[in-house]
Design a protein around this motif. Structure first.
Motif, short mmCIF file in Angstrom:
data_model
loop_
_atom_site.label_atom_id
_atom_site.label_comp_id
_atom_site.label_asym_id
_atom_site.label_seq_id
_atom_site.Cartn_x
_atom_site.Cartn_y
_atom_site.Cartn_z
N PRO A 57 0.81 -1.22 0.00
CA PRO A 57 0.00 0.00 0.00
C PRO A 57 0.84 1.26 0.00
CG PRO A 57 0.03 -0.98 2.19
CD PRO A 57 0.73 -1.96 1.28
N PRO B 170 -4.19 -2.73 -2.42
CA PRO B 170 -4.06 -2.14 -1.09
C PRO B 170 -3.81 -0.63 -1.15
CG PRO B 170 -2.06 -3.32 -1.67
CD PRO B 170 -3.06 -3.61 -2.75
N GLN C 152 -11.99 -1.74 3.15
CA GLN C 152 -11.88 -2.98 3.91
C GLN C 152 -12.09 -2.72 5.40
OE1 GLN C 152 -11.93 -5.56 2.14
NE2 GLN C 152 -9.99 -6.12 1.23
N ALA D 115 -5.27 -3.56 5.06
CA ALA D 115 -5.00 -3.21 3.66
C ALA D 115 -4.32 -4.36 2.93
CB ALA D 115 -4.12 -1.96 3.60
N ARG D 116 -3.43 -5.06 3.63
CA ARG D 116 -2.66 -6.13 2.99
C ARG D 116 -3.39 -7.47 2.99
NH1 ARG D 116 2.97 -4.81 6.08
NH2 ARG D 116 3.92 -3.42 4.52
N GLY E 233 -6.98 -7.84 -0.06
CA GLY E 233 -6.38 -6.51 -0.10
C GLY E 233 -7.38 -5.47 -0.56
#
Length: 597
Positions: free
Chosen positions: A74, A101, A133, A161-162, A166
Protein backbone atom coordinates in the motif's frame (compact mmCIF):
# COMPACT_ATOMS: atom_id res chain seq x y z
CA UNK A 1 10.85 9.29 15.13
CA UNK A 2 11.24 13.04 14.65
CA UNK A 3 12.29 14.86 17.79
CA UNK A 4 10.56 18.17 17.05
CA UNK A 5 7.24 17.20 18.63
CA UNK A 6 6.38 20.04 20.96
CA UNK A 7 2.61 19.65 20.61
CA UNK A 8 0.44 16.61 21.19
CA UNK A 9 -0.68 16.84 17.53
CA UNK A 10 2.87 16.67 16.19
CA UNK A 11 3.70 13.88 18.64
CA UNK A 12 0.79 11.75 17.44
CA UNK A 13 1.65 12.58 13.84
CA UNK A 14 5.17 11.27 14.44
CA UNK A 15 3.86 8.14 16.16
CA UNK A 16 1.52 7.36 13.26
CA UNK A 17 4.14 7.82 10.55
CA UNK A 18 6.87 5.99 12.47
CA UNK A 19 4.59 2.98 12.92
CA UNK A 20 3.70 2.96 9.22
CA UNK A 21 7.39 2.93 8.35
CA UNK A 22 8.02 0.12 10.83
CA UNK A 23 5.36 -1.83 8.93
CA UNK A 24 7.40 -1.26 5.75
CA UNK A 25 4.87 1.23 4.40
CA UNK A 26 7.15 3.99 3.14
CA UNK A 27 5.55 5.65 0.09
CA UNK A 28 3.40 8.71 0.84
CA UNK A 29 1.40 10.78 -1.65
CA UNK A 30 0.66 14.15 -0.07
CA UNK A 31 -1.77 16.83 -1.17
CA UNK A 32 -1.04 20.19 0.50
CA UNK A 33 -3.45 21.35 3.20
CA UNK A 34 -3.57 22.92 6.64
CA UNK A 35 -5.51 20.43 8.78
CA UNK A 36 -3.13 17.62 7.76
CA UNK A 37 -0.06 19.59 8.96
CA UNK A 38 0.83 17.17 11.82
CA UNK A 39 0.93 14.28 9.33
CA UNK A 40 2.76 16.13 6.56
CA UNK A 41 5.48 17.43 8.89
CA UNK A 42 6.06 13.96 10.33
CA UNK A 43 6.34 12.47 6.83
CA UNK A 44 8.63 15.21 5.52
CA UNK A 45 10.98 14.93 8.51
CA UNK A 46 11.22 11.15 8.60
CA UNK A 47 14.46 9.84 7.14
CA UNK A 48 12.95 6.68 5.64
CA UNK A 49 9.85 7.98 3.89
CA UNK A 50 9.50 8.44 0.13
CA UNK A 51 7.13 11.19 -0.92
CA UNK A 52 5.33 12.60 -3.92
CA UNK A 53 3.41 15.86 -3.62
CA UNK A 54 0.32 16.05 -5.81
CA UNK A 55 -1.95 19.07 -5.55
CA UNK A 56 -4.91 17.29 -7.18
CA UNK A 57 -6.33 14.72 -4.78
CA UNK A 58 -8.00 12.68 -7.52
CA UNK A 59 -4.69 12.35 -9.33
CA UNK A 60 -2.90 11.66 -6.03
CA UNK A 61 -5.17 8.71 -5.37
CA UNK A 62 -4.58 7.17 -8.80
CA UNK A 63 -0.85 7.73 -8.37
CA UNK A 64 -0.97 5.77 -5.12
CA UNK A 65 -3.06 3.11 -6.87
CA UNK A 66 -0.46 2.72 -9.63
CA UNK A 67 2.33 2.37 -7.07
CA UNK A 68 0.39 -0.32 -5.19
CA UNK A 69 -0.28 -2.24 -8.42
CA UNK A 70 3.44 -2.32 -9.16
CA UNK A 71 4.61 -3.31 -5.68
CA UNK A 72 1.69 -5.15 -4.09
CA UNK A 73 2.26 -2.86 -1.09
CA UNK A 74 0.00 0.00 0.00
CA UNK A 75 0.87 3.62 -0.59
CA UNK A 76 -0.43 6.21 1.88
CA UNK A 77 -2.64 9.12 0.82
CA UNK A 78 -2.60 12.23 3.01
CA UNK A 79 -5.01 15.13 2.61
CA UNK A 80 -6.72 17.91 4.50
CA UNK A 81 -10.37 18.05 5.55
CA UNK A 82 -13.43 18.79 3.42
CA UNK A 83 -13.86 17.68 -0.17
CA UNK A 84 -10.17 16.75 -0.49
CA UNK A 85 -10.83 13.19 0.67
CA UNK A 86 -13.95 13.00 -1.53
CA UNK A 87 -11.71 13.41 -4.58
CA UNK A 88 -10.08 10.08 -3.69
CA UNK A 89 -13.37 8.28 -4.29
CA UNK A 90 -12.90 7.08 -7.92
CA UNK A 91 -9.53 5.51 -7.10
CA UNK A 92 -10.89 4.05 -3.86
CA UNK A 93 -13.66 2.31 -5.82
CA UNK A 94 -11.11 1.04 -8.35
CA UNK A 95 -8.86 -0.25 -5.54
CA UNK A 96 -11.79 -1.94 -3.81
CA UNK A 97 -13.03 -3.59 -7.00
CA UNK A 98 -9.56 -4.76 -8.03
CA UNK A 99 -8.26 -5.66 -4.54
CA UNK A 100 -5.41 -3.13 -4.54
CA UNK A 101 -4.06 -2.14 -1.09
CA UNK A 102 -4.39 1.56 -0.27
CA UNK A 103 -4.19 3.56 2.99
CA UNK A 104 -6.01 6.88 3.35
CA UNK A 105 -5.06 9.29 6.14
CA UNK A 106 -7.61 12.07 5.89
CA UNK A 107 -7.30 14.98 8.31
CA UNK A 108 -10.53 16.20 9.88
CA UNK A 109 -11.90 18.96 12.10
CA UNK A 110 -12.59 18.05 15.75
CA UNK A 111 -16.07 16.80 16.78
CA UNK A 112 -17.15 20.13 18.27
CA UNK A 113 -16.95 21.75 14.83
CA UNK A 114 -19.06 19.18 13.01
CA UNK A 115 -22.54 20.23 11.87
CA UNK A 116 -21.92 23.77 13.06
CA UNK A 117 -21.28 25.42 9.72
CA UNK A 118 -17.55 25.49 10.41
CA UNK A 119 -15.44 26.10 7.33
CA UNK A 120 -14.18 23.11 5.31
CA UNK A 121 -16.03 20.62 7.50
CA UNK A 122 -18.01 17.73 6.06
CA UNK A 123 -19.12 14.31 7.27
CA UNK A 124 -15.96 12.27 6.60
CA UNK A 125 -16.94 9.25 8.62
CA UNK A 126 -18.15 6.42 6.35
CA UNK A 127 -17.17 8.63 3.41
CA UNK A 128 -16.35 5.65 1.18
CA UNK A 129 -19.25 3.45 2.21
CA UNK A 130 -18.67 -0.24 1.52
CA UNK A 131 -15.65 0.40 -0.67
CA UNK A 132 -13.13 0.15 2.17
CA UNK A 133 -11.88 -2.98 3.91
CA UNK A 134 -11.82 -1.17 7.24
CA UNK A 135 -12.22 2.34 8.59
CA UNK A 136 -11.58 4.03 11.90
CA UNK A 137 -12.24 7.45 13.38
CA UNK A 138 -9.03 8.43 15.17
CA UNK A 139 -9.88 10.78 18.06
CA UNK A 140 -8.17 14.11 18.53
CA UNK A 141 -4.75 13.61 20.12
CA UNK A 142 -5.11 13.74 23.89
CA UNK A 143 -2.88 13.00 26.87
CA UNK A 144 -5.74 11.02 28.37
CA UNK A 145 -5.37 8.48 25.56
CA UNK A 146 -2.44 6.07 25.90
CA UNK A 147 0.23 6.47 23.17
CA UNK A 148 -0.08 2.77 22.38
CA UNK A 149 -3.51 3.43 20.91
CA UNK A 150 -2.38 5.22 17.70
CA UNK A 151 0.31 2.57 17.22
CA UNK A 152 -2.02 -0.43 17.44
CA UNK A 153 -4.47 1.43 15.20
CA UNK A 154 -1.82 1.79 12.49
CA UNK A 155 -0.91 -1.88 12.82
CA UNK A 156 -4.53 -2.81 12.22
CA UNK A 157 -4.78 -0.39 9.28
CA UNK A 158 -1.79 -1.95 7.54
CA UNK A 159 -2.96 -5.50 8.21
CA UNK A 160 -6.43 -4.82 6.80
CA UNK A 161 -5.00 -3.21 3.66
CA UNK A 162 -2.66 -6.13 2.99
CA UNK A 163 -4.84 -9.00 4.13
CA UNK A 164 -6.07 -10.97 1.12
CA UNK A 165 -7.71 -9.96 -1.05
CA UNK A 166 -6.38 -6.51 -0.10
CA UNK A 167 -7.98 -3.14 -0.65
CA UNK A 168 -8.37 0.43 0.63
CA UNK A 169 -8.60 1.34 4.33
CA UNK A 170 -9.52 4.72 5.77
CA UNK A 171 -8.12 6.31 8.91
CA UNK A 172 -9.85 9.63 9.56
CA UNK A 173 -7.58 11.72 11.79
CA UNK A 174 -9.15 14.52 13.80
CA UNK A 175 -6.93 17.40 14.92
CA UNK A 176 -7.55 20.47 17.05
CA UNK A 177 -5.42 23.58 16.68
CA UNK A 178 -2.53 24.35 16.98
CA UNK A 179 -1.69 22.21 13.98
CA UNK A 180 1.98 23.13 13.65
CA UNK A 181 4.59 22.98 16.43
CA UNK A 182 5.39 26.41 17.81
CA UNK A 183 7.94 27.87 20.18
CA UNK A 184 5.16 29.21 22.36
CA UNK A 185 3.33 25.95 22.90
CA UNK A 186 5.09 22.87 24.19
CA UNK A 187 4.11 19.53 25.60
CA UNK A 188 5.44 20.59 28.96
CA UNK A 189 2.81 23.34 29.10
CA UNK A 190 -0.09 21.01 28.36
CA UNK A 191 -1.74 19.42 31.39
CA UNK A 192 1.62 19.60 33.17
CA UNK A 193 2.73 16.39 31.45
CA UNK A 194 6.18 15.98 29.91
CA UNK A 195 6.79 14.03 26.74
CA UNK A 196 9.04 11.55 28.49
CA UNK A 197 6.30 10.75 31.02
CA UNK A 198 3.64 10.33 28.35
CA UNK A 199 5.87 8.06 26.28
CA UNK A 200 7.07 5.97 29.21
CA UNK A 201 4.86 2.98 28.21
CA UNK A 202 6.67 2.93 24.85
CA UNK A 203 10.20 2.46 26.16
CA UNK A 204 10.55 -1.04 24.70
CA UNK A 205 9.06 0.10 21.38
CA UNK A 206 11.45 3.06 21.21
CA UNK A 207 14.41 0.80 21.87
CA UNK A 208 13.73 -1.33 18.81
CA UNK A 209 12.84 -0.74 15.16
CA UNK A 210 9.90 -3.13 14.70
CA UNK A 211 6.16 -2.49 14.79
CA UNK A 212 4.34 -2.36 18.11
CA UNK A 213 1.96 -5.20 17.17
CA UNK A 214 3.09 -7.93 14.80
CA UNK A 215 0.41 -9.50 12.62
CA UNK A 216 1.17 -12.94 11.27
CA UNK A 217 0.58 -13.57 7.58
CA UNK A 218 -2.30 -15.77 6.61
CA UNK A 219 -2.22 -17.88 3.44
CA UNK A 220 -5.42 -19.14 1.85
CA UNK A 221 -5.23 -22.76 0.68
CA UNK A 222 -8.30 -24.97 0.07
CA UNK A 223 -8.85 -28.06 2.15
CA UNK A 224 -7.13 -31.27 0.98
CA UNK A 225 -10.40 -32.90 -0.24
CA UNK A 226 -11.10 -29.85 -2.43
CA UNK A 227 -7.63 -29.98 -3.93
CA UNK A 228 -8.00 -33.71 -4.61
CA UNK A 229 -11.38 -33.09 -6.26
CA UNK A 230 -9.79 -30.41 -8.44
CA UNK A 231 -6.97 -32.74 -9.46
CA UNK A 232 -9.38 -35.56 -10.31
CA UNK A 233 -11.50 -33.23 -12.45
CA UNK A 234 -8.46 -31.99 -14.36
CA UNK A 235 -7.09 -35.52 -14.83
CA UNK A 236 -10.39 -36.81 -16.20
CA UNK A 237 -10.79 -33.94 -18.68
CA UNK A 238 -10.04 -34.87 -22.28
CA UNK A 239 -10.52 -31.37 -23.70
CA UNK A 240 -9.66 -28.56 -21.33
CA UNK A 241 -8.90 -24.87 -21.62
CA UNK A 242 -6.68 -22.78 -19.30
CA UNK A 243 -7.86 -19.17 -19.18
CA UNK A 244 -5.66 -16.59 -17.42
CA UNK A 245 -7.00 -13.24 -16.32
CA UNK A 246 -5.35 -10.50 -14.28
CA UNK A 247 -2.41 -11.66 -12.16
CA UNK A 248 -1.05 -9.51 -9.38
CA UNK A 249 2.65 -10.32 -9.41
CA UNK A 250 5.42 -12.48 -10.88
CA UNK A 251 4.96 -15.28 -8.34
CA UNK A 252 1.42 -15.81 -9.64
CA UNK A 253 2.70 -15.77 -13.23
CA UNK A 254 5.27 -18.44 -12.40
CA UNK A 255 2.63 -20.60 -10.72
CA UNK A 256 0.41 -20.39 -13.81
CA UNK A 257 3.32 -21.22 -16.13
CA UNK A 258 4.17 -24.29 -14.05
CA UNK A 259 0.56 -25.48 -14.15
CA UNK A 260 0.26 -24.80 -17.89
CA UNK A 261 3.31 -26.95 -18.65
CA UNK A 262 1.80 -29.79 -16.64
CA UNK A 263 -1.65 -29.64 -18.27
CA UNK A 264 -0.57 -28.83 -21.84
CA UNK A 265 -4.02 -27.40 -22.51
CA UNK A 266 -4.40 -24.38 -24.79
CA UNK A 267 -3.73 -21.19 -22.80
CA UNK A 268 -5.90 -18.12 -23.40
CA UNK A 269 -3.95 -15.32 -21.67
CA UNK A 270 -5.53 -11.90 -21.18
CA UNK A 271 -3.31 -8.82 -21.54
CA UNK A 272 -3.62 -8.22 -17.77
CA UNK A 273 -1.98 -11.56 -16.99
CA UNK A 274 1.48 -10.46 -18.10
CA UNK A 275 1.70 -13.63 -20.21
CA UNK A 276 -0.04 -12.39 -23.36
CA UNK A 277 2.91 -10.45 -24.78
CA UNK A 278 5.97 -12.45 -23.83
CA UNK A 279 5.18 -16.06 -23.11
CA UNK A 280 7.12 -18.81 -24.85
CA UNK A 281 4.66 -21.50 -23.82
CA UNK A 282 4.13 -23.96 -26.72
CA UNK A 283 0.39 -24.07 -25.98
CA UNK A 284 -0.36 -20.35 -25.74
CA UNK A 285 -3.00 -18.94 -28.10
CA UNK A 286 -2.37 -15.16 -28.08
CA UNK A 287 -5.10 -14.28 -30.60
CA UNK A 288 -7.86 -16.36 -29.04
CA UNK A 289 -10.27 -13.41 -29.13
CA UNK A 290 -9.92 -13.16 -32.92
CA UNK A 291 -10.63 -16.87 -33.40
CA UNK A 292 -14.18 -16.25 -32.28
CA UNK A 293 -14.72 -14.05 -35.33
CA UNK A 294 -15.15 -17.33 -37.20
CA UNK A 295 -18.48 -19.09 -36.99
CA UNK A 296 -16.77 -22.48 -36.70
CA UNK A 297 -14.94 -21.44 -33.56
CA UNK A 298 -18.05 -19.84 -32.11
CA UNK A 299 -19.55 -23.34 -32.01
CA UNK A 300 -16.45 -24.85 -30.38
CA UNK A 301 -16.84 -26.46 -26.96
CA UNK A 302 -14.65 -28.02 -24.27
CA UNK A 303 -15.33 -30.15 -21.22
CA UNK A 304 -13.53 -28.00 -18.66
CA UNK A 305 -12.54 -24.36 -18.45
CA UNK A 306 -9.99 -23.63 -15.72
CA UNK A 307 -9.92 -19.88 -15.16
CA UNK A 308 -7.22 -18.32 -13.00
CA UNK A 309 -7.01 -14.70 -11.90
CA UNK A 310 -9.40 -11.84 -12.55
CA UNK A 311 -11.81 -11.02 -15.33
CA UNK A 312 -10.91 -10.95 -19.00
CA UNK A 313 -11.20 -8.04 -21.40
CA UNK A 314 -12.47 -10.15 -24.29
CA UNK A 315 -16.21 -9.73 -24.74
CA UNK A 316 -16.21 -12.60 -27.22
CA UNK A 317 -14.92 -14.97 -24.53
CA UNK A 318 -17.89 -14.14 -22.32
CA UNK A 319 -20.32 -14.56 -25.22
CA UNK A 320 -18.81 -17.94 -26.11
CA UNK A 321 -18.91 -19.04 -22.47
CA UNK A 322 -22.57 -18.01 -22.20
CA UNK A 323 -23.68 -19.86 -25.33
CA UNK A 324 -21.43 -22.93 -24.94
CA UNK A 325 -20.95 -23.44 -21.20
CA UNK A 326 -18.47 -26.21 -20.35
CA UNK A 327 -19.38 -29.17 -18.19
CA UNK A 328 -17.04 -27.76 -15.56
CA UNK A 329 -16.07 -24.12 -15.20
CA UNK A 330 -13.50 -23.85 -12.42
CA UNK A 331 -12.30 -20.50 -11.10
CA UNK A 332 -9.25 -20.07 -8.87
CA UNK A 333 -8.61 -16.64 -7.40
CA UNK A 334 -7.09 -15.14 -4.26
CA UNK A 335 -10.29 -13.37 -3.26
CA UNK A 336 -13.89 -14.31 -2.42
CA UNK A 337 -15.53 -12.28 -5.21
CA UNK A 338 -17.91 -14.13 -7.51
CA UNK A 339 -16.72 -12.88 -10.94
CA UNK A 340 -19.24 -15.04 -12.79
CA UNK A 341 -21.27 -12.77 -15.13
CA UNK A 342 -22.26 -15.73 -17.33
CA UNK A 343 -23.33 -17.77 -14.27
CA UNK A 344 -21.44 -20.84 -15.48
CA UNK A 345 -18.98 -21.42 -12.63
CA UNK A 346 -19.35 -24.91 -11.15
CA UNK A 347 -16.38 -24.85 -8.75
CA UNK A 348 -14.68 -21.89 -7.15
CA UNK A 349 -11.54 -22.12 -5.02
CA UNK A 350 -10.13 -19.19 -3.10
CA UNK A 351 -6.40 -19.75 -2.90
CA UNK A 352 -2.94 -18.27 -3.01
CA UNK A 353 -1.69 -19.69 -6.31
CA UNK A 354 1.86 -20.36 -5.24
CA UNK A 355 0.81 -22.32 -2.16
CA UNK A 356 -1.91 -24.17 -4.07
CA UNK A 357 0.55 -25.54 -6.62
CA UNK A 358 2.58 -27.44 -4.01
CA UNK A 359 -0.16 -29.96 -3.11
CA UNK A 360 -1.89 -29.87 -6.52
CA UNK A 361 0.90 -30.55 -9.04
CA UNK A 362 1.96 -33.98 -7.66
CA UNK A 363 -1.63 -35.18 -8.12
CA UNK A 364 -1.85 -34.19 -11.80
CA UNK A 365 -1.15 -36.65 -14.60
CA UNK A 366 1.52 -35.65 -17.09
CA UNK A 367 0.23 -35.30 -20.65
CA UNK A 368 1.65 -34.26 -23.98
CA UNK A 369 0.46 -31.62 -26.43
CA UNK A 370 -2.46 -33.08 -28.36
CA UNK A 371 -3.23 -32.48 -32.03
CA UNK A 372 -6.29 -30.32 -31.42
CA UNK A 373 -4.21 -28.01 -29.20
CA UNK A 374 -1.57 -27.67 -31.91
CA UNK A 375 -4.29 -26.77 -34.41
CA UNK A 376 -5.44 -23.92 -32.17
CA UNK A 377 -1.88 -22.66 -31.76
CA UNK A 378 -1.33 -22.81 -35.53
CA UNK A 379 -4.54 -20.88 -36.20
CA UNK A 380 -3.36 -18.19 -33.78
CA UNK A 381 0.01 -18.02 -35.52
CA UNK A 382 -1.80 -17.61 -38.85
CA UNK A 383 -3.65 -14.62 -37.37
CA UNK A 384 -0.29 -13.24 -36.25
CA UNK A 385 0.87 -13.15 -39.88
CA UNK A 386 -2.38 -11.59 -41.08
CA UNK A 387 -2.18 -8.81 -38.48
CA UNK A 388 1.35 -7.93 -39.57
CA UNK A 389 0.33 -7.99 -43.23
CA UNK A 390 -2.69 -5.72 -42.80
CA UNK A 391 -1.36 -3.28 -40.19
CA UNK A 392 2.30 -2.88 -41.07
CA UNK A 393 2.23 -3.12 -44.85
CA UNK A 394 1.05 0.48 -45.09
CA UNK A 395 2.89 3.64 -44.14
CA UNK A 396 -0.16 5.46 -42.80
CA UNK A 397 -0.29 5.63 -39.02
CA UNK A 398 -3.09 3.63 -37.42
CA UNK A 399 -4.17 2.78 -33.89
CA UNK A 400 -3.82 -1.02 -33.71
CA UNK A 401 -0.40 -0.77 -35.38
CA UNK A 402 0.76 1.59 -32.64
CA UNK A 403 -0.13 -1.03 -30.03
CA UNK A 404 1.72 -3.65 -32.06
CA UNK A 405 4.85 -1.53 -32.50
CA UNK A 406 4.96 -0.61 -28.80
CA UNK A 407 4.69 -4.27 -27.80
CA UNK A 408 7.73 -5.00 -29.97
CA UNK A 409 9.86 -1.94 -29.19
CA UNK A 410 9.49 -1.80 -25.43
CA UNK A 411 12.91 -2.68 -23.97
CA UNK A 412 13.43 -5.24 -21.18
CA UNK A 413 12.68 -3.84 -17.75
CA UNK A 414 10.50 -1.05 -19.14
CA UNK A 415 6.93 -1.06 -17.78
CA UNK A 416 3.70 -0.77 -19.75
CA UNK A 417 0.50 0.91 -18.53
CA UNK A 418 -2.68 0.72 -20.59
CA UNK A 419 -5.57 3.15 -20.35
CA UNK A 420 -9.12 1.94 -20.84
CA UNK A 421 -11.35 2.04 -23.93
CA UNK A 422 -9.43 1.33 -27.15
CA UNK A 423 -5.74 1.29 -26.01
CA UNK A 424 -6.09 -1.76 -23.78
CA UNK A 425 -8.36 -3.54 -26.27
CA UNK A 426 -5.97 -2.96 -29.18
CA UNK A 427 -3.05 -4.27 -27.14
CA UNK A 428 -5.08 -7.29 -25.99
CA UNK A 429 -6.16 -8.15 -29.53
CA UNK A 430 -3.16 -7.11 -31.61
CA UNK A 431 -0.09 -6.86 -29.38
CA UNK A 432 2.81 -8.98 -30.66
CA UNK A 433 3.50 -11.95 -28.35
CA UNK A 434 7.28 -12.02 -28.85
CA UNK A 435 8.10 -8.90 -26.81
CA UNK A 436 9.84 -8.31 -23.46
CA UNK A 437 6.81 -7.22 -21.46
CA UNK A 438 6.06 -9.17 -18.29
CA UNK A 439 4.18 -6.75 -16.04
CA UNK A 440 1.26 -4.76 -17.43
CA UNK A 441 -0.58 -2.16 -15.39
CA UNK A 442 -4.17 -1.09 -16.01
CA UNK A 443 -7.27 -0.01 -14.11
CA UNK A 444 -9.89 -2.57 -15.09
CA UNK A 445 -11.70 -2.82 -11.77
CA UNK A 446 -14.33 -0.37 -12.93
CA UNK A 447 -12.74 0.45 -16.33
CA UNK A 448 -12.90 4.22 -15.90
CA UNK A 449 -10.86 6.59 -18.05
CA UNK A 450 -9.79 8.97 -15.28
CA UNK A 451 -6.40 9.04 -13.54
CA UNK A 452 -4.41 7.27 -16.28
CA UNK A 453 -1.33 9.53 -16.23
CA UNK A 454 -1.19 9.62 -12.44
CA UNK A 455 -1.56 5.84 -12.20
CA UNK A 456 1.20 5.26 -14.77
CA UNK A 457 3.47 7.61 -12.81
CA UNK A 458 2.76 5.68 -9.61
CA UNK A 459 3.40 2.43 -11.46
CA UNK A 460 6.79 3.76 -12.58
CA UNK A 461 7.71 4.72 -9.02
CA UNK A 462 6.61 1.35 -7.71
CA UNK A 463 8.51 -0.61 -10.34
CA UNK A 464 11.46 1.79 -10.22
CA UNK A 465 11.61 1.58 -14.00
CA UNK A 466 10.57 3.80 -16.91
CA UNK A 467 7.01 3.25 -18.11
CA UNK A 468 5.18 3.73 -21.39
CA UNK A 469 1.53 4.75 -21.10
CA UNK A 470 -0.80 4.11 -24.03
CA UNK A 471 -3.81 6.40 -23.59
CA UNK A 472 -6.67 7.96 -25.52
CA UNK A 473 -7.24 11.68 -25.94
CA UNK A 474 -10.32 11.91 -23.70
CA UNK A 475 -8.56 9.97 -20.98
CA UNK A 476 -5.57 12.31 -21.16
CA UNK A 477 -7.85 15.34 -20.98
CA UNK A 478 -9.43 13.83 -17.85
CA UNK A 479 -6.03 13.77 -16.16
CA UNK A 480 -4.18 16.57 -17.92
CA UNK A 481 -2.84 18.23 -14.76
CA UNK A 482 -1.03 15.02 -13.83
CA UNK A 483 1.51 15.96 -16.51
CA UNK A 484 2.84 18.26 -13.78
CA UNK A 485 3.92 15.18 -11.80
CA UNK A 486 5.93 13.78 -14.71
CA UNK A 487 8.41 16.64 -15.01
CA UNK A 488 9.83 15.96 -11.52
CA UNK A 489 9.32 12.18 -11.45
CA UNK A 490 12.37 10.05 -10.68
CA UNK A 491 11.35 7.55 -13.39
CA UNK A 492 10.38 8.74 -16.89
CA UNK A 493 6.91 8.12 -18.28
CA UNK A 494 6.42 8.20 -22.05
CA UNK A 495 2.82 9.13 -22.78
CA UNK A 496 1.63 7.87 -26.17
CA UNK A 497 -1.72 9.58 -26.71
CA UNK A 498 -4.00 8.37 -29.49
CA UNK A 499 -5.82 11.52 -30.52
CA UNK A 500 -8.81 10.64 -32.68
CA UNK A 501 -10.69 13.76 -31.63
CA UNK A 502 -13.20 12.13 -29.31
CA UNK A 503 -14.52 8.86 -28.02
CA UNK A 504 -13.25 6.37 -30.56
CA UNK A 505 -14.69 3.30 -28.86
CA UNK A 506 -18.25 4.49 -29.44
CA UNK A 507 -17.76 4.13 -33.19
CA UNK A 508 -17.77 0.36 -32.62
CA UNK A 509 -21.16 0.40 -30.87
CA UNK A 510 -24.68 0.34 -32.38
CA UNK A 511 -25.29 3.92 -31.25
CA UNK A 512 -22.88 5.03 -33.99
CA UNK A 513 -25.77 4.50 -36.42
CA UNK A 514 -27.72 7.33 -34.78
CA UNK A 515 -26.35 10.06 -37.01
CA UNK A 516 -28.48 12.82 -35.52
CA UNK A 517 -27.01 12.53 -32.00
CA UNK A 518 -23.81 10.51 -32.27
CA UNK A 519 -21.17 13.20 -32.73
CA UNK A 520 -22.27 15.77 -30.11
CA UNK A 521 -23.29 13.23 -27.45
CA UNK A 522 -20.95 10.25 -27.97
CA UNK A 523 -18.16 11.18 -30.37
CA UNK A 524 -17.72 14.53 -28.53
CA UNK A 525 -15.07 16.05 -30.84
CA UNK A 526 -12.88 18.58 -29.03
CA UNK A 527 -10.52 19.85 -31.78
CA UNK A 528 -7.62 19.92 -29.32
CA UNK A 529 -4.00 18.83 -29.63
CA UNK A 530 -1.45 18.39 -26.86
CA UNK A 531 1.66 20.22 -28.06
CA UNK A 532 1.14 23.37 -26.02
CA UNK A 533 0.13 21.38 -22.95
CA UNK A 534 3.37 19.40 -23.22
CA UNK A 535 5.32 22.63 -23.54
CA UNK A 536 3.55 24.12 -20.53
CA UNK A 537 4.70 21.17 -18.41
CA UNK A 538 8.19 21.25 -20.03
CA UNK A 539 7.87 17.75 -21.49
CA UNK A 540 9.45 16.56 -24.72
CA UNK A 541 6.84 16.41 -27.47
CA UNK A 542 6.66 14.41 -30.72
CA UNK A 543 3.96 14.10 -33.36
CA UNK A 544 4.87 11.36 -35.89
CA UNK A 545 3.03 11.30 -39.21
CA UNK A 546 3.79 7.74 -40.37
CA UNK A 547 4.48 4.36 -38.79
CA UNK A 548 8.16 4.75 -39.68
CA UNK A 549 8.15 8.17 -37.98
CA UNK A 550 6.56 6.65 -34.89
CA UNK A 551 9.18 3.91 -34.66
CA UNK A 552 11.91 6.54 -34.87
CA UNK A 553 10.50 9.03 -32.36
CA UNK A 554 9.57 6.30 -29.89
CA UNK A 555 13.14 5.00 -30.04
CA UNK A 556 14.40 8.55 -29.51
CA UNK A 557 12.12 9.05 -26.52
CA UNK A 558 13.27 5.77 -24.99
CA UNK A 559 16.92 6.76 -25.52
CA UNK A 560 16.46 10.22 -23.96
CA UNK A 561 15.23 8.61 -20.72
CA UNK A 562 13.00 11.51 -19.76
CA UNK A 563 9.25 11.94 -19.70
CA UNK A 564 7.66 12.82 -23.03
CA UNK A 565 4.39 13.04 -24.93
CA UNK A 566 4.03 11.33 -28.31
CA UNK A 567 0.81 12.45 -29.97
CA UNK A 568 -0.55 10.09 -32.62
CA UNK A 569 -3.32 11.78 -34.61
CA UNK A 570 -5.79 9.36 -36.19
CA UNK A 571 -9.26 9.39 -37.70
CA UNK A 572 -12.09 7.59 -35.91
CA UNK A 573 -13.88 6.59 -39.10
CA UNK A 574 -10.72 5.21 -40.72
CA UNK A 575 -9.89 3.39 -37.48
CA UNK A 576 -13.26 1.63 -37.48
CA UNK A 577 -12.86 0.70 -41.16
CA UNK A 578 -9.35 -0.68 -40.54
CA UNK A 579 -10.53 -2.87 -37.66
CA UNK A 580 -13.32 -4.18 -39.87
CA UNK A 581 -10.93 -4.85 -42.76
CA UNK A 582 -8.53 -6.68 -40.48
CA UNK A 583 -11.26 -8.86 -39.02
CA UNK A 584 -12.70 -9.60 -42.45
CA UNK A 585 -9.26 -10.71 -43.64
CA UNK A 586 -8.89 -13.02 -40.64
CA UNK A 587 -12.27 -14.60 -41.39
CA UNK A 588 -11.49 -14.90 -45.09
CA UNK A 589 -8.16 -16.68 -44.60
CA UNK A 590 -9.18 -18.91 -41.72
CA UNK A 591 -12.78 -19.68 -42.69
CA UNK A 592 -11.99 -23.06 -44.31
CA UNK A 593 -10.54 -24.20 -41.00
CA UNK A 594 -12.62 -26.68 -39.08
CA UNK A 595 -13.12 -26.79 -35.35
CA UNK A 596 -10.21 -28.61 -33.68
CA UNK A 597 -11.28 -32.15 -32.74
Amino acid sequence: MASNTNTINSLWGSLLIEELVRNNVIYFVISPGSRSTPLTLAIARHAQTQTTVCFDERAAAFHALGYARATGQPAVLVCTSGTAAANYYPAVIEAATDAVPLIILSADRPPELHQTGANQTIQQRHLYGRHVQWEFELPCPDFQIAPQMPLTTVDQVVYRARRAPGGPVHLNCQFREPLAPTDQTSIADMDGMFERDYLAPLQNWQARSTAYSHYGQSVTVPLAPDITHLAETLNQTQRGLLVVGQLAHKAEQQAVLTLAKQLNWPVFADIQSGLRLNSTLPTIVPYFDQLWLLENYQQWSVETVLQIGGRLISKRFLQWLTHHPPQQHIVIANNPERHDPAHTVSLRLEADLGHLMEPLLPQLHARGVETWVTELVNASQHIHSIVDQVLLSQSAINEPAIARLVSRQLPPGHGLYLANSMPIRDMDMYGAPEGNIKIVGCDRGTSGIEGAIAAAAGFAMGQQTPVTLLVGDLSLLHDLNSLAVLKSLAQPVIVIVINNDGGGIFSFLPVAQCDDVFEPYFGVPHDLTFKTASQMFTLDYYCPQTLADFTQVYTTALDHQCSAVIEVVTDRHKNLALHQTLQQQIVKELQPATIPV
